[in-house]
Design an enzyme around this catalytic site. Structure first.
Site, PDB file in Angstrom:
ATOM      1  N   GLY A   1      35.946  27.807  44.959  1.00 20.77           N
ATOM      2  CA  GLY A   1      36.553  28.423  46.131  1.00 20.77           C
ATOM      3  C   GLY A   1      35.589  29.416  46.744  1.00 20.77           C
ATOM      4  O   GLY A   1      35.981  30.405  47.363  1.00 20.77           O
ATOM      5  N   ALA A   2      34.292  29.111  46.596  1.00 12.53           N
ATOM      6  CA  ALA A   2      33.243  30.078  46.924  1.00 12.53           C
ATOM      7  C   ALA A   2      33.046  30.308  48.412  1.00 12.53           C
ATOM      8  O   ALA A   2      32.401  31.280  48.805  1.00 12.53           O
ATOM      9  CB  ALA A   2      31.919  29.627  46.298  1.00 12.53           C
TER      10      ALA A   2
ATOM     11  N   ARG B   1      48.058  34.298  51.038  1.00  9.08           N
ATOM     12  CA  ARG B   1      49.419  34.622  51.464  1.00  9.08           C
ATOM     13  C   ARG B   1      49.451  34.952  52.948  1.00  9.08           C
ATOM     14  O   ARG B   1      48.511  35.517  53.501  1.00  9.08           O
ATOM     15  CB  ARG B   1      49.944  35.827  50.682  1.00  9.08           C
ATOM     16  CG  ARG B   1      50.486  35.459  49.339  1.00  9.08           C
ATOM     17  CD  ARG B   1      51.458  36.509  48.836  1.00  9.08           C
ATOM     18  NE  ARG B   1      50.844  37.822  48.688  1.00  9.08           N
ATOM     19  CZ  ARG B   1      51.539  38.955  48.623  1.00  9.08           C
ATOM     20  NH1 ARG B   1      52.840  38.927  48.719  1.00  9.08           N
ATOM     21  NH2 ARG B   1      50.923  40.090  48.450  1.00  9.08           N
TER      22      ARG B   1
ATOM     23  N   ARG C   1      54.129  35.460  46.356  1.00  5.29           N
ATOM     24  CA  ARG C   1      53.186  34.728  45.520  1.00  5.29           C
ATOM     25  C   ARG C   1      53.813  33.428  45.011  1.00  5.29           C
ATOM     26  O   ARG C   1      53.149  32.422  44.829  1.00  5.29           O
ATOM     27  CB  ARG C   1      52.734  35.597  44.342  1.00  5.29           C
ATOM     28  CG  ARG C   1      51.735  36.680  44.743  1.00  5.29           C
ATOM     29  CD  ARG C   1      51.226  37.436  43.522  1.00  5.29           C
ATOM     30  NE  ARG C   1      50.110  38.297  43.853  1.00  5.29           N
ATOM     31  CZ  ARG C   1      50.227  39.542  44.281  1.00  5.29           C
ATOM     32  NH1 ARG C   1      51.433  40.065  44.434  1.00  5.29           N
ATOM     33  NH2 ARG C   1      49.169  40.267  44.555  1.00  5.29           N
TER      34      ARG C   1
ATOM     35  N   ASN D   1      48.997  25.868  45.533  1.00  6.94           N
ATOM     36  CA  ASN D   1      47.899  26.282  44.660  1.00  6.94           C
ATOM     37  C   ASN D   1      47.945  25.668  43.271  1.00  6.94           C
ATOM     38  O   ASN D   1      46.909  25.532  42.611  1.00  6.94           O
ATOM     39  CB  ASN D   1      47.868  27.807  44.558  1.00  6.94           C
ATOM     40  CG  ASN D   1      47.363  28.455  45.840  1.00  6.94           C
ATOM     41  OD1 ASN D   1      46.911  27.772  46.748  1.00  6.94           O
ATOM     42  ND2 ASN D   1      47.445  29.766  45.922  1.00  6.94           N
TER      43      ASN D   1
ATOM     44  N   SER E   1      43.487  32.643  41.372  1.00  6.56           N
ATOM     45  CA  SER E   1      44.403  31.940  42.277  1.00  6.56           C
ATOM     46  C   SER E   1      45.860  32.302  41.985  1.00  6.56           C
ATOM     47  O   SER E   1      46.319  32.208  40.847  1.00  6.56           O
ATOM     48  CB  SER E   1      44.229  30.432  42.133  1.00  6.56           C
ATOM     49  OG  SER E   1      42.897  30.045  42.360  1.00  6.56           O
TER      50      SER E   1
ATOM     51  N   ASP F   1      45.305  45.087  40.367  1.00  4.64           N
ATOM     52  CA  ASP F   1      46.408  46.031  40.136  1.00  4.64           C
ATOM     53  C   ASP F   1      45.889  47.337  39.545  1.00  4.64           C
ATOM     54  O   ASP F   1      46.367  48.426  39.879  1.00  4.64           O
ATOM     55  CB  ASP F   1      47.438  45.412  39.189  1.00  4.64           C
ATOM     56  CG  ASP F   1      47.988  44.098  39.709  1.00  4.64           C
ATOM     57  OD1 ASP F   1      48.138  43.964  40.935  1.00  4.64           O
ATOM     58  OD2 ASP F   1      48.249  43.199  38.890  1.00  4.64           O
TER      59      ASP F   1
ATOM     60  N   ARG G   1      43.910  49.218  42.322  1.00  4.02           N
ATOM     61  CA  ARG G   1      44.854  49.873  43.236  1.00  4.02           C
ATOM     62  C   ARG G   1      45.490  51.087  42.582  1.00  4.02           C
ATOM     63  O   ARG G   1      45.630  52.148  43.210  1.00  4.02           O
ATOM     64  CB  ARG G   1      45.939  48.877  43.644  1.00  4.02           C
ATOM     65  CG  ARG G   1      45.501  47.862  44.686  1.00  4.02           C
ATOM     66  CD  ARG G   1      46.612  46.880  44.991  1.00  4.02           C
ATOM     67  NE  ARG G   1      46.243  46.000  46.095  1.00  4.02           N
ATOM     68  CZ  ARG G   1      46.618  44.729  46.208  1.00  4.02           C
ATOM     69  NH1 ARG G   1      47.379  44.182  45.267  1.00  4.02           N
ATOM     70  NH2 ARG G   1      46.244  44.008  47.256  1.00  4.02           N
TER      71      ARG G   1
ATOM     72  N   HIS H   1      51.258  39.740  37.420  1.00  4.10           N
ATOM     73  CA  HIS H   1      50.465  40.005  38.624  1.00  4.10           C
ATOM     74  C   HIS H   1      51.253  39.679  39.890  1.00  4.10           C
ATOM     75  O   HIS H   1      50.741  39.060  40.813  1.00  4.10           O
ATOM     76  CB  HIS H   1      49.160  39.204  38.568  1.00  4.10           C
ATOM     77  CG  HIS H   1      48.212  39.497  39.697  1.00  4.10           C
ATOM     78  ND1 HIS H   1      47.764  40.766  39.992  1.00  4.10           N
ATOM     79  CD2 HIS H   1      47.630  38.685  40.612  1.00  4.10           C
ATOM     80  CE1 HIS H   1      46.931  40.714  41.026  1.00  4.10           C
ATOM     81  NE2 HIS H   1      46.851  39.458  41.429  1.00  4.10           N
TER      82      HIS H   1
ATOM     83  N   MET I   1      40.172  42.159  46.362  1.00  4.07           N
ATOM     84  CA  MET I   1      40.310  41.170  45.297  1.00  4.07           C
ATOM     85  C   MET I   1      38.945  40.691  44.835  1.00  4.07           C
ATOM     86  O   MET I   1      38.729  40.476  43.636  1.00  4.07           O
ATOM     87  CB  MET I   1      41.147  39.981  45.789  1.00  4.07           C
ATOM     88  CG  MET I   1      41.456  38.945  44.714  1.00  4.07           C
ATOM     89  SD  MET I   1      42.456  39.562  43.349  1.00  4.07           S
ATOM     90  CE  MET I   1      41.240  39.573  42.020  1.00  4.07           C
TER      91      MET I   1
END
Length: 329
Positions: free
Chosen positions: A8-9, A81, A87, A94, A118, A150, A153, A177, A228
Site C-alpha cells: 500500500g506504498a 475512512r 472502522r 479491507n 489496515s 493511539d 495521540r 484500535h 498514522m
C-alpha cells in the site's frame, strides 16, 4: 540484509511511511508494493541518499517479487475512512485486501514480522492469523496490530493538559484500535492526578475518537495519514531495531495473547476469554519476547474495560470467521 516491504506504498499513509523508513540505516532494501503508481514512488524515494535500496512493484503479478524473503511486512493498504464511516464499515472492503496480502506473505515470507495498520485492526489482525494458520506458518510472536497512533495521540493530548514534553511522555494505551476499545490508562501517568474527573473523561474520549477529529477536519478529503505514517514507522523501526540489534524495546501493540501465555496471565485475569488485546510488549529478536502486565487500573478504567471487552469480542470473531467460514485462499 534487512528487507522491509510496504504494502500500500503509494497511498496516503504508505508514501510518508515509506519516506520515514527510507531514513533508517538498518534497512538495506525497501520494497514498495501497490496496485498503482509504485514505480514512481520508488523512483522518487530512491534519490534520497540513505542506505536502503528502493524497488517498486505494481499489481498482483509483482506481489511475490515484492514480498519474497522480507524480514518485515508493513500493511497500510486499504481504503481510508470517510465522514460518517466507522472502522467497522471499512471491514467489507479491507478484509479482502488484507487476506490477499497475508496469503502472499504466508507463501513467500512466512518468517516476516507482520505489522498490520489496515483498519479495522481489531478484525484484520485475526484475518492474518487465520491465513497463516491455514498455511501452517503461524507464529503469534510475529503478528502485530499497530496501535501506536493511539499512544502518540495520548501523549500529545495529555501533555496539552499537564504540560511537559509530548515526545517523552509515555501514556499506556491498551485494548484495541477503535472507539471504546481504546483504553488509555491515565491513572498510571504522573501528573494526571491534578486533572478533574471531567477532564479525564474528556481526554479519554478524545484519544478514543481522535480519528474522527481528523476525518471531520479534512472534510471529506481523507482520514489520518501523516500521523498514522509517523506512528506506523515508529513501530516498524522498533521492530527492526529489536530484531536486528536485539534491543529490548517496550511498546503497546495488539497481539494474540498466546504470544506469551505466561506473561498474558495478568491480562487474561482482566479480559477473560479474549484472544487478542493491545498490551505492553517487550520486543526482541523473536518479535514478542514478553507480554508485560497491564498494571493497576482505577474504577473509572475498569468501567472502560467492561465496555471494551464485548465490542472487541465481536470484532475478533468477525475477522476470524471471514477466513474460517469461507473466504477463498
Amino acid at each position: 540484509m534487512v528487507k522491509v516491504t510496504v504494502c500500500g506504498a503509494a497511498g496516503g499513509i504508505g508514501q510518508p511511511l515509506s519516506l520515514l523508513l527510507k531514513q533508517s540505516p538498518l534497512i538495506t532494501h525497501l520494497s514498495l508494493f501497490d496496485i498503482v503508481n509504485t514505480p514512481g514512488v520508488a523512483a522518487d524515494l530512491s534519490h534520497i541518499n540513505t542506505k536502503a535500496k528502493v524497488t517498486g512493484h505494481v499489481g498482483t503479478a509483482q506481489l511475490e517479487e515484492a514480498i519474497k524473503d522480507s524480514d518485515v511486512v508493513v500493511i497500510p493498504a486499504g481504503v481510508p475512512r470517510k465522514p460518517g464511516m466507522t472502522r467497522d464499515d471499512l471491514f467489507k472492503i479491507n478484509a479482502g485486501i488484507v487476506r490477499d496480502l497475508a496469503v502472499a506473505a504466508a507463501k513467500f515470507a512466512p518468517k516476516a514480522f507482520m505489522c498490520i495498520i489496515s483498519n479495522p485492526v481489531n478484525s484484520t489482525v485475526p484475518i492474518v492469523t487465520e491465513v497463516f494458520k491455514h498455511f501452517n506458518v503461524y507464529d503469534p510472536k510475529r503478528i502485530f496490530g499497530v496501535t501506536t497512533l493511539d499512544i502518540v495521540r495520548a501523549s500529545t493530548f495529555v501533555t496539552e493538559l499537564i504540560g511537559g514534553d509530548a515526545a517523552t511522555l509515555r501514556v499506556p494505551v491498551v485494548g484495541g484500535h477503535s472507539g471504546v476499545t481504546i483504553l488509555p490508562l491515565l491513572s498510571q501517568v504522573a501528573g494526571t492526578d491534578k486533572l478533574s474527573q471531567e477532564q479525564i473523561e474528556a481526554v479519554t474520549k478524545r484519544i478514543q475518537f481522535g480519528g474522527d477529529e481528523v476525518v471531520k477536519a479534512k472534510d471529506g478529503a481523507g482520514s489520518a495519514t501523516l500521523s498514522m505514517a509517523f506512528a506506523g514507522a515508529r513501530f516498524a523501526l522498533n521492530i527492526v531495531e529489536a530484531a536486528v540489534n536485539g534491543t529490548a524495546i517496550t511498546e503497546c501493540t495488539y497481539v494474540h495473547l498466546d504470544a506469551d501465555k505466561e506473561g498474558a496471565k495478568d491480562t487474561k485475569a482482566v479480559v477473560g476469554e479474549l484472544e487478542y488485546f493491545s498490551v505492553p510488549v517487550q520486543l526482541g529478536r523473536n518479535g514478542v519476547e514478553k507480554i508485560l502486565p497491564i498494571g493497576a487500573v482505577n474504577n473509572y478504567e475498569k468501567k472502560l474495560f467492561d465496555e471494551a471487552v464485548p465490542e472487541l469480542k465481536g470484532n475478533i470473531s468477525k475477522g476470524a470467521s471471514f477466513i474460517t467460514e469461507g473466504a477463498k485462499l
